[in-house]
Design a protein around this motif. Structure first.
Motif, PDB file in Angstrom:
ATOM      1  N   GLN A   1      22.848  54.138  37.651  1.00  0.00           N
ATOM      2  CA  GLN A   1      23.202  53.313  38.114  1.00  0.00           C
ATOM      3  C   GLN A   1      23.839  52.389  36.953  1.00  0.00           C
ATOM      4  OE1 GLN A   1      23.795  52.905  41.871  1.00  0.00           O
ATOM      5  NE2 GLN A   1      22.427  55.073  41.879  1.00  0.00           N
ATOM      6  N   PRO A   2      25.180  51.239  37.565  1.00  0.00           N
ATOM      7  CA  PRO A   2      25.936  50.425  36.930  1.00  0.00           C
ATOM      8  C   PRO A   2      25.035  49.272  36.237  1.00  0.00           C
ATOM      9  CG  PRO A   2      27.052  50.915  38.890  1.00  0.00           C
ATOM     10  CD  PRO A   2      26.126  51.946  38.662  1.00  0.00           C
ATOM     11  N   THR A   3      25.179  48.650  35.116  1.00  0.00           N
ATOM     12  CA  THR A   3      24.573  47.823  34.780  1.00  0.00           C
ATOM     13  C   THR A   3      25.089  46.783  35.612  1.00  0.00           C
ATOM     14  OG1 THR A   3      25.350  47.469  32.725  1.00  0.00           O
ATOM     15  CG2 THR A   3      23.918  48.019  32.463  1.00  0.00           C
ATOM     16  N   HIS A   4      26.469  46.273  35.752  1.00  0.00           N
ATOM     17  CA  HIS A   4      26.708  45.268  36.292  1.00  0.00           C
ATOM     18  C   HIS A   4      27.761  46.189  37.419  1.00  0.00           C
ATOM     19  CE1 HIS A   4      26.269  44.041  32.031  1.00  0.00           C
ATOM     20  NE2 HIS A   4      25.038  43.031  32.406  1.00  0.00           N
TER      21      HIS A   4
ATOM     22  N   ILE B   1      25.683  41.481  39.887  1.00  0.00           N
ATOM     23  CA  ILE B   1      26.656  41.126  40.026  1.00  0.00           C
ATOM     24  C   ILE B   1      27.183  40.215  39.665  1.00  0.00           C
ATOM     25  CG2 ILE B   1      27.985  40.787  42.915  1.00  0.00           C
ATOM     26  CD1 ILE B   1      26.320  43.873  42.145  1.00  0.00           C
ATOM     27  N   ARG B   2      28.037  40.200  39.685  1.00  0.00           N
ATOM     28  CA  ARG B   2      29.578  38.806  38.746  1.00  0.00           C
ATOM     29  C   ARG B   2      30.747  38.671  39.555  1.00  0.00           C
ATOM     30  NH1 ARG B   2      29.696  35.396  35.576  1.00  0.00           N
ATOM     31  NH2 ARG B   2      31.117  35.154  33.213  1.00  0.00           N
ATOM     32  N   GLY B   3      30.653  37.943  40.171  1.00  0.00           N
ATOM     33  CA  GLY B   3      31.802  37.009  40.569  1.00  0.00           C
ATOM     34  C   GLY B   3      32.680  36.708  40.410  1.00  0.00           C
TER      35      GLY B   3
ATOM     36  N   VAL C   1      28.481  47.740  24.557  1.00  0.00           N
ATOM     37  CA  VAL C   1      28.685  49.099  24.857  1.00  0.00           C
ATOM     38  C   VAL C   1      28.100  49.874  25.629  1.00  0.00           C
ATOM     39  CG1 VAL C   1      30.481  49.495  23.023  1.00  0.00           C
ATOM     40  CG2 VAL C   1      28.115  49.796  22.005  1.00  0.00           C
ATOM     41  N   LYS C   2      27.066  49.222  25.432  1.00  0.00           N
ATOM     42  CA  LYS C   2      25.364  49.972  26.262  1.00  0.00           C
ATOM     43  C   LYS C   2      25.370  49.693  28.042  1.00  0.00           C
ATOM     44  CE  LYS C   2      22.409  49.668  22.162  1.00  0.00           C
ATOM     45  NZ  LYS C   2      21.230  49.043  21.888  1.00  0.00           N
ATOM     46  N   ASP C   3      26.143  48.567  27.621  1.00  0.00           N
ATOM     47  CA  ASP C   3      26.555  48.322  29.846  1.00  0.00           C
ATOM     48  C   ASP C   3      27.256  49.391  30.119  1.00  0.00           C
ATOM     49  OD1 ASP C   3      25.287  45.896  29.818  1.00  0.00           O
ATOM     50  OD2 ASP C   3      26.940  45.339  28.745  1.00  0.00           O
ATOM     51  N   ARG C   4      27.105  49.704  31.708  1.00  0.00           N
ATOM     52  CA  ARG C   4      28.145  50.381  32.226  1.00  0.00           C
ATOM     53  C   ARG C   4      28.276  49.577  33.337  1.00  0.00           C
ATOM     54  NH1 ARG C   4      27.340  55.458  32.307  1.00  0.00           N
ATOM     55  NH2 ARG C   4      27.936  56.012  34.431  1.00  0.00           N
ATOM     56  N   VAL C   5      29.926  49.535  33.371  1.00  0.00           N
ATOM     57  CA  VAL C   5      30.435  48.296  34.100  1.00  0.00           C
ATOM     58  C   VAL C   5      31.184  48.817  35.122  1.00  0.00           C
ATOM     59  CG1 VAL C   5      31.872  45.948  33.335  1.00  0.00           C
ATOM     60  CG2 VAL C   5      30.762  46.681  31.914  1.00  0.00           C
ATOM     61  N   VAL C   6      31.444  48.462  36.784  1.00  0.00           N
ATOM     62  CA  VAL C   6      32.413  48.972  37.281  1.00  0.00           C
ATOM     63  C   VAL C   6      33.115  47.651  37.949  1.00  0.00           C
ATOM     64  CG1 VAL C   6      32.513  49.796  39.615  1.00  0.00           C
ATOM     65  CG2 VAL C   6      30.963  50.681  38.505  1.00  0.00           C
ATOM     66  N   PHE C   7      34.305  47.776  38.049  1.00  0.00           N
ATOM     67  CA  PHE C   7      35.409  46.785  37.942  1.00  0.00           C
ATOM     68  C   PHE C   7      35.661  46.684  39.370  1.00  0.00           C
ATOM     69  CE2 PHE C   7      39.624  45.152  37.866  1.00  0.00           C
ATOM     70  CZ  PHE C   7      38.948  43.571  37.830  1.00  0.00           C
TER      71      PHE C   7
ATOM     72  N   SER D   1      43.100  40.053  41.626  1.00  0.00           N
ATOM     73  CA  SER D   1      42.629  40.842  40.814  1.00  0.00           C
ATOM     74  C   SER D   1      42.584  40.510  39.140  1.00  0.00           C
ATOM     75  CB  SER D   1      42.873  42.115  40.727  1.00  0.00           C
ATOM     76  OG  SER D   1      42.666  42.213  42.674  1.00  0.00           O
ATOM     77  N   GLY D   2      44.094  40.449  39.181  1.00  0.00           N
ATOM     78  CA  GLY D   2      44.350  39.762  37.518  1.00  0.00           C
ATOM     79  C   GLY D   2      43.354  38.996  37.150  1.00  0.00           C
ATOM     80  N   LYS D   3      43.045  38.279  37.933  1.00  0.00           N
ATOM     81  CA  LYS D   3      42.081  37.007  37.504  1.00  0.00           C
ATOM     82  C   LYS D   3      40.860  37.298  37.191  1.00  0.00           C
ATOM     83  CE  LYS D   3      44.569  32.603  39.258  1.00  0.00           C
ATOM     84  NZ  LYS D   3      44.592  31.753  39.754  1.00  0.00           N
ATOM     85  N   GLY D   4      40.162  38.678  37.928  1.00  0.00           N
ATOM     86  CA  GLY D   4      38.848  38.762  37.875  1.00  0.00           C
ATOM     87  C   GLY D   4      39.074  40.018  37.094  1.00  0.00           C
ATOM     88  N   LEU D   5      40.199  40.352  36.141  1.00  0.00           N
ATOM     89  CA  LEU D   5      39.803  41.508  34.909  1.00  0.00           C
ATOM     90  C   LEU D   5      39.900  40.295  34.004  1.00  0.00           C
ATOM     91  CD1 LEU D   5      40.176  44.145  34.321  1.00  0.00           C
ATOM     92  CD2 LEU D   5      42.622  44.148  33.929  1.00  0.00           C
TER      93      LEU D   5
END
Length: 150
Positions: A18-21, A47-49, A144-150, A126-130
């Motif tokens: 599962q993703p870390t973030h 979860i990071r908003g 690099v150890k984190d699994r991130v979904v954007f 979306s650009g601000k989120g990115l």
């Protein structure tokens, strides 16, 4: 909540960890649903908003309101959930001049994604989120150890 369930099931179908973030450009309800689902499932996914507005905008929702939305979503699903305020990570650091206005960071992030991946995002939401995601990478919050979904 369903978005989180879909993300989780896709990772399971691929037999992936599962993703870390999970990063969401969110002023409240999207983040609240993702957070509620992660907590109800007992996942440690953070979860990071990244909020496209701040308290200068009348529609801004404070982290306490987002926590309340998490709890309300759980109640709708028949669960009791208590969401400590420290569980809500909602950053306004990438808003720039204001809601609906492109920021230099968002324009830079949008151009980088377009140039390197051929993916287009708008520079005011979306650009601000990115830009928040890239900022967290550059600051070392993500590695690099984190699994991130954007």
């Amino acid at each position: 909540v369903n978005a989180y369930l879909e993300i989780s099931s896709q990772f399971e179908a691929l037999d992936e960890v599962q993703p870390t973030h999970i990063y969401a450009t969110s002023q409240g309800s999207t983040q609240a649903g993702l957070q509620a689902a992660a907590m109800l499932l007992g996942h440690t996914t953070q979860i990071r908003g990244i909020n496209p507005m701040d308290s200068r905008n009348e529609a801004y929702e404070f982290p306490s309101a987002i926590a309340g939305q998490c709890e309300a979503a759980a109640r709708i699903l028949g669960f009791d959930l208590s969401v400590p305020l420290e569980e809500i990570s909602n950053s306004t650091d990438w808003v720039g001049a204001g809601y609906g206005l492109p920021s230099a960071d968002a324009q830079e992030a949008s151009a980088l994604l377009a140039r390197t991946e051929g993916i287009l995002v708008d520079p005011v939401y979306s650009g601000k989120g990115l830009s928040g995601l890239l900022g967290d990478i550059r600051s070392g919050l993500l590695t690099v150890k984190d699994r991130v979904v954007f």
